[in-house]
Design a protein around this motif. Structure first.
Motif, short mmCIF file in Angstrom:
data_model
loop_
_atom_site.label_atom_id
_atom_site.label_comp_id
_atom_site.label_asym_id
_atom_site.label_seq_id
_atom_site.Cartn_x
_atom_site.Cartn_y
_atom_site.Cartn_z
N GLU A 76 -18.91 22.97 -16.14
CA GLU A 76 -19.08 21.84 -16.44
C GLU A 76 -18.29 21.20 -17.71
OE1 GLU A 76 -23.38 21.39 -17.30
OE2 GLU A 76 -23.67 22.17 -15.49
N GLN A 77 -18.26 22.30 -18.71
CA GLN A 77 -17.35 21.94 -20.02
C GLN A 77 -16.03 21.70 -19.63
OE1 GLN A 77 -18.77 25.65 -21.92
NE2 GLN A 77 -19.01 24.19 -23.81
N ALA A 78 -15.50 22.57 -18.86
CA ALA A 78 -14.02 22.45 -18.26
C ALA A 78 -13.97 21.41 -17.40
CB ALA A 78 -13.59 23.57 -17.20
N SER A 79 -14.78 20.59 -16.82
CA SER A 79 -14.77 19.47 -16.00
C SER A 79 -14.61 18.29 -16.98
CB SER A 79 -15.87 19.44 -15.27
OG SER A 79 -15.92 20.19 -14.03
N ARG A 80 -15.41 18.22 -17.96
CA ARG A 80 -15.35 17.24 -19.04
C ARG A 80 -13.99 17.27 -19.71
NH1 ARG A 80 -19.89 19.04 -22.23
NH2 ARG A 80 -21.13 19.08 -20.23
N VAL A 81 -13.59 18.31 -20.11
CA VAL A 81 -12.07 18.44 -20.75
C VAL A 81 -11.18 17.81 -19.73
CG1 VAL A 81 -10.40 19.92 -21.63
CG2 VAL A 81 -12.79 20.26 -22.18
N SER A 130 -8.14 9.48 -21.11
CA SER A 130 -7.54 9.00 -22.27
C SER A 130 -6.53 9.84 -22.92
CB SER A 130 -8.60 8.68 -23.22
OG SER A 130 -8.98 9.87 -23.97
N ARG A 131 -6.46 11.14 -22.72
CA ARG A 131 -5.39 12.31 -23.17
C ARG A 131 -4.52 12.74 -22.48
NH1 ARG A 131 -8.45 16.70 -24.74
NH2 ARG A 131 -6.98 17.05 -26.28
N PRO A 132 -3.24 12.80 -22.93
CA PRO A 132 -2.19 13.47 -22.10
C PRO A 132 -2.78 14.86 -21.31
CG PRO A 132 -1.43 13.04 -24.27
CD PRO A 132 -2.95 13.07 -24.22
N VAL A 133 -2.11 15.15 -20.05
CA VAL A 133 -2.75 16.19 -19.23
C VAL A 133 -2.44 17.58 -19.90
CG1 VAL A 133 -1.90 17.53 -17.17
CG2 VAL A 133 -2.26 15.03 -17.12
N ASP A 134 -1.14 17.37 -20.62
CA ASP A 134 -0.77 18.89 -21.59
C ASP A 134 -1.84 19.18 -22.28
OD1 ASP A 134 1.09 19.60 -19.72
OD2 ASP A 134 2.86 19.78 -21.39
N ASP A 135 -2.35 17.97 -23.14
CA ASP A 135 -3.32 18.22 -24.02
C ASP A 135 -4.60 18.68 -23.61
OD1 ASP A 135 -1.44 17.37 -25.91
OD2 ASP A 135 -2.76 15.38 -26.39
N ARG A 136 -5.11 18.49 -22.29
CA ARG A 136 -6.15 18.65 -21.50
C ARG A 136 -6.14 20.09 -21.31
NH1 ARG A 136 -7.15 14.12 -17.37
NH2 ARG A 136 -5.19 12.81 -18.20
N GLN A 165 -4.45 22.51 -22.50
CA GLN A 165 -4.16 23.42 -23.59
C GLN A 165 -5.75 23.40 -24.06
OE1 GLN A 165 -1.41 24.28 -25.66
NE2 GLN A 165 -3.23 25.66 -26.34
N ASP A 166 -6.27 22.43 -24.06
CA ASP A 166 -7.83 22.59 -24.58
C ASP A 166 -8.86 23.48 -23.60
OD1 ASP A 166 -7.17 21.11 -26.75
OD2 ASP A 166 -8.53 19.48 -26.23
N LEU A 167 -8.28 23.32 -22.27
CA LEU A 167 -8.95 24.19 -21.34
C LEU A 167 -8.63 25.63 -21.55
CD1 LEU A 167 -10.72 24.27 -18.50
CD2 LEU A 167 -8.54 24.16 -17.42
N CYS A 168 -7.39 25.83 -21.84
CA CYS A 168 -7.03 27.32 -22.11
C CYS A 168 -7.81 27.88 -23.31
CB CYS A 168 -5.77 27.44 -22.64
SG CYS A 168 -4.56 27.07 -21.16
N GLY A 169 -7.85 27.12 -24.51
CA GLY A 169 -8.72 27.55 -25.47
C GLY A 169 -10.21 27.73 -25.36
N LEU A 170 -10.71 26.73 -24.62
CA LEU A 170 -12.04 26.97 -24.19
C LEU A 170 -12.27 28.20 -23.50
CD1 LEU A 170 -14.94 25.36 -23.58
CD2 LEU A 170 -14.03 24.50 -21.57
N LEU A 171 -11.63 28.41 -22.22
CA LEU A 171 -11.87 29.59 -21.39
C LEU A 171 -11.82 30.95 -22.12
CD1 LEU A 171 -10.01 28.83 -17.99
CD2 LEU A 171 -12.37 28.09 -18.97
N ARG A 172 -10.66 30.91 -23.29
CA ARG A 172 -10.61 32.02 -23.92
C ARG A 172 -11.61 32.20 -24.81
NH1 ARG A 172 -7.05 33.05 -28.71
NH2 ARG A 172 -6.56 35.25 -28.96
N ALA A 173 -12.22 31.15 -25.49
CA ALA A 173 -13.12 31.28 -26.55
C ALA A 173 -14.48 31.57 -25.82
CB ALA A 173 -13.50 29.97 -27.45
N SER A 174 -14.61 31.21 -24.69
CA SER A 174 -16.07 31.50 -23.98
C SER A 174 -16.18 32.83 -23.30
CB SER A 174 -16.05 30.27 -22.83
OG SER A 174 -16.07 29.11 -23.56
#
Ligand code: SME
Length: 150
Positions: free
Chosen positions: A7-12, A17-23, A25-34
């Motif tokens: 669910e969190q990943a889908s939201r990211v 409104s944000r560039p694909v690469d930014d999304r 990037q955030d997805l990578c950080g989310l998965l690594r942290a989780s």
């Protein structure tokens, strides 16, 4: 664990409104942290029409492998096979590109757009044999969602 993370990943990924690469990037950080056994999380994409992969957004230690020819390493093999590649123990692989001596295991899941293998999610783990069918299912779902925003 993966249900909430999906669910969190889908939201990211869905935040147009944000560039694909930014999304990504955030997805990578989310998965690594989780996920404790995800120590490096990144994307490789086909480099134009060349028979090689180019490193995209990632979270974790910098890697020397910014360009990987098709066929080389785990990633390069997935570029040709179009199949998931789960490696429980990287020391047992002959065709492997080491990023760091800490890495014990790796999983690579291809991303398909219009039936074409255009890239992949790559995850390294410092734990031996950490990936289960739940990881595979989760990462296939993520790969499908990523494909939809590319
Ligand atoms: N180990 C990979 C290279 C990429 S790094 O894991 C970031 C491989 O053998 O293709």
């Amino acid at each position: 664990m993966f249900d909430h993370l999906k669910e969190q990943a889908s939201r990211v990924l869905a935040d147009r409104s944000r560039p694909v690469d930014d999304r990504l990037q955030d997805l990578c950080g989310l998965l690594r942290a989780s996920v404790p056994h995800y120590n490096w999380v990144g994307f490789y994409f086909r480099n134009g029409k060349r028979e090689e992969l180019k490193l995209g957004p990632y979270a974790g230690d910098p890697t020397d492998h910014t360009i990987i020819p098709f066929g080389k390493g785990i990633c390069g093999q997935v570029a040709l096979s179009n199949q998931n590649f789960v490696v429980p123990d990287v020391s047992a692989q002959d065709n492997y590109l080491a990023c760091s001596l800490n890495v014990k295991a790796e999983i690579v899941v291809p991303i398909f757009v219009g039936g074409e293998n255009i890239g992949q999610i790559d995850i390294d783990s410092h734990t031996t044999d950490p990936f289960s069918e739940a990881d595979v299912e989760f990462l296939e779902t993520i790969a499908g969602e990523v494909a939809r925003i590319l």
